[in-house]
Every structure is written in C-alpha cells, then in structure tokens.
Design an enzyme around this catalytic site. Sequence first.
Site, short mmCIF file in Angstrom:
data_model
loop_
_atom_site.label_atom_id
_atom_site.label_comp_id
_atom_site.label_asym_id
_atom_site.label_seq_id
_atom_site.Cartn_x
_atom_site.Cartn_y
_atom_site.Cartn_z
N HIS A 67 0.92 -1.27 0.15
CA HIS A 67 -0.15 0.09 -0.14
C HIS A 67 0.90 1.40 -0.14
O HIS A 67 0.63 2.10 -0.87
CB HIS A 67 -0.92 -0.03 1.12
CG HIS A 67 -1.54 1.08 1.46
ND1 HIS A 67 -3.27 1.11 1.19
CD2 HIS A 67 -1.48 2.59 1.81
CE1 HIS A 67 -3.64 2.41 1.31
NE2 HIS A 67 -2.81 3.30 1.62
N GLU A 68 1.83 1.46 1.03
CA GLU A 68 2.67 2.46 0.90
C GLU A 68 3.57 2.66 -0.33
O GLU A 68 3.97 3.76 -0.66
CB GLU A 68 3.69 2.30 2.19
CG GLU A 68 2.84 2.20 3.55
CD GLU A 68 1.72 3.41 3.68
OE1 GLU A 68 2.22 4.52 3.21
OE2 GLU A 68 0.79 2.96 4.16
ZN ZN Z 1 -2.53 5.14 2.01
#
Ligand code: ZN
Length: 152
Positions: A67-68
């Site tokens: 996600h990051e």
């Molecule tokens: Zn995020």
Amino acid sequence: MTELELQRHMERVSLQFFQKRFQHQARFNQRLRTTGGRYLLQSHDIEMNPRYLENFGLDYFIGIMKHELCHYHLHLEGKGYQHRDADFRALLAKVDAPRFCQAIPTTQKMHRYTCLSCQTEFLRKRRFDVKKYRCGRCNGRLAYKNEELVNR
Ligand SMILES: [Zn+2]
Ligand SMILES: [Zn+2]
C-alpha cells in the site's frame, strides 16, 4: 525484525510486485497509532508501525508495505498517488494491496484510583502516592485500586 531487515523487505517487495526499486529509507515508527504505515512526501521515506507486524503477522504487514509503495512509486512518477486517485486505485488492485490500513487498539497499562469519600474512580498513566493528592471533586482521600490494561 530489525530496521535493516525492514529495509530489505521493502526493497524486495518493491521489486517483486512493482518491478521497480525502492531507493529511499524504510524505518519503524513506534508513535504511529492507528495507521499501519505512512509515506513521507518530502523525504520519500516510508515509516511502518511495528505493532501491525506483532498483531497481524508478516503477510498482513507486507500488504501494508505494498500500500505504501503504491503511494511511493506513483508520487515519484508524477501520477495520482492519493487514495481518491484513479491511478492509485488501479495500482492497489494490480498488486493486491489493502485499500486502508485497519486500525488496531493499542493497549496501555493504567492505574485505577478511587475516592474514599465520593467513590469516584479514575485512571492515570502514572502511579502516584495517594497521601500526596486528594480527590479533584470533593477533596476526599484517595485509595489505589489496581493496575489494568486499557484499549485506547
Ligand atoms: Zn495510504
Ligand atoms: Zn471524591
């Protein structure tokens, strides 16, 4: 997991799922409370919450890394890197990363006190000497009750 291992993991996850290198720093941040990780726009570094690794395990943790890394790569490429952007959503789906990082309650040790006059109970982070303080409501004498774990 040490910080060096975290860095290696981030580099590996980036190559494996994005076929691109992660060329900045990954580090743990103990102060992140309800987020699993965050991407820093200015330094391009990624901070990860070690409690998510402890609570949910490595697979879930790698999901947060992905996600990051979506924020990371899109931002560096000048594409839509925010949650609402189409580029971001498409990349999340492509690498099968979670849309949001689940919030976990953090547990904290607290001390419970009670007032001997008005029976009011309250919690404090630090233990203190009951002879030195009085009830804030009625000025009555205080007694120590117990120590407990509180989710906050
Ligand atoms: Zn995020
Ligand atoms: Zn009182």
